[in-house]
Design an enzyme around this catalytic site. Structure first.
Site: not given
Ligand code: 13P
Length: 251
Positions: A9-11, A95, A97, A167, A173, A213, A234-235
């Site tokens: 998930n590149w956000k 999500h 966020e 999640e 994050g 994470s 994510g990251g």
């Molecule tokens: P991180 O892997 O950066 O913690 O993000 C997880 C995430 O929100 C995937 O949707």
């Protein structure tokens, strides 16, 4: 047998040009790695070039959100039909966020999920508890309730196109990861809700990912757990070397 799905998930990261360069590199790295499905959920404007770059590979492209209306006066929103027409296969819905910063609720998450499924998209449905809920010992109740509300009115047939991403919000994050035991236990709780709602076969077939994470160092252990069928990353999905290590761990 359920599929393992490793999804990035590149956000709000990566321009269209950066997306194409990333996919071209990942494509050569993933040749022959077909024991898991690889998905990249990318910003809307990256989707069309990403689909083109990923053609003929094991990399599937997804969006990060979708609106529930077919069309209309919803400035700034994107419909499911707009996504499918440009070759989008997956979409992230719910999500944390989106829930946290854009006021999404289980009700709108449910509507978005339904609209996406009706258009033929595969949904990666995100849910999970916040820190205070984990600390007060109500994680199981929270994720059970979210699973029920988010899937309300969705048929067993439609559920075949749903992946659930567990999640925990406190792990997103933050560099804090759920322990493999916590991830396994909570994914198991979600699987039991699916069993209750849809029966044994659906519970055994549904892919339940862990996200929060997950990285190149901890993926193998998380993915080794019975109830963890992949990751939503994510990251660590923004760097090919880290992401490929996770994909290899799933293979
Ligand atoms: P991180 O892997 O950066 O913690 O993000 C997880 C995430 O929100 C995937 O949707």
């Amino acid at each position: 047998m359920r599929r393992t799905v490793i999804a990035g998930n590149w956000k709000m990261n990566m321009t269209p040009k950066a997306a194409v360069a990333f996919i071209n590199e990942l494509k050569t790295m993933t040749v022959g790695l077909d024991k898991c499905d690889i998905v990249l959920c990318v910003p809307f404007v990256d989707i069309a070039p990403a689909v083109e770059a990923a053609a003929g590979s094991n990399i599937h492209i997804g969006a990060e959100n979708v609106h529930f209306a077919k069309s209309g006066a919803y400035t700034g929103e994107i419909s499911a039909e707009m996504l499918t027409e440009i070759g989008t296969e997956y979409v992230v819905v719910g999500h944390s966020e989106r829930r946290q910063y854009f006021a999404e609720t289980d009700e709108t998450v449910n509507l978005r999920t339904k609209a996406a499924l009706a258009a033929g998209l595969k949904v990666i449905l995100c849910l999970g508890e916040v820190k205070e809920e984990r600390l007060s010992g109500i994680t199981n109740e929270v994720v059970s309730m979210q699973t029920k509300l988010d899937l309300a009115g969705i048929s067993a047939e439609e559920l075949k196109n749903v992946i659930i991403a567990y999640e925990p919000v406190w792990a997103i994050g933050t560099g804090l990861t759920a322990t493999p035991e916590q991830a396994d236990e909570t994914c198991g709780v979600i699987r039991n809700v699916i069993r209750e709602l849809y029966g044994d076969a659906a519970a055994e077939d549904i892919t339940i990912q862990y996200g929060g994470s997950m990285n190149d160092a901890n993926a193998a252990e998380l993915l080794s757990k019975e109830n963890v069928d992949g990751g939503l990353i994510g990251g660590a999905s923004l760097k090919t070397d880290k992401f490929i290590t996770i994909i290899k761990a799933a293979n």
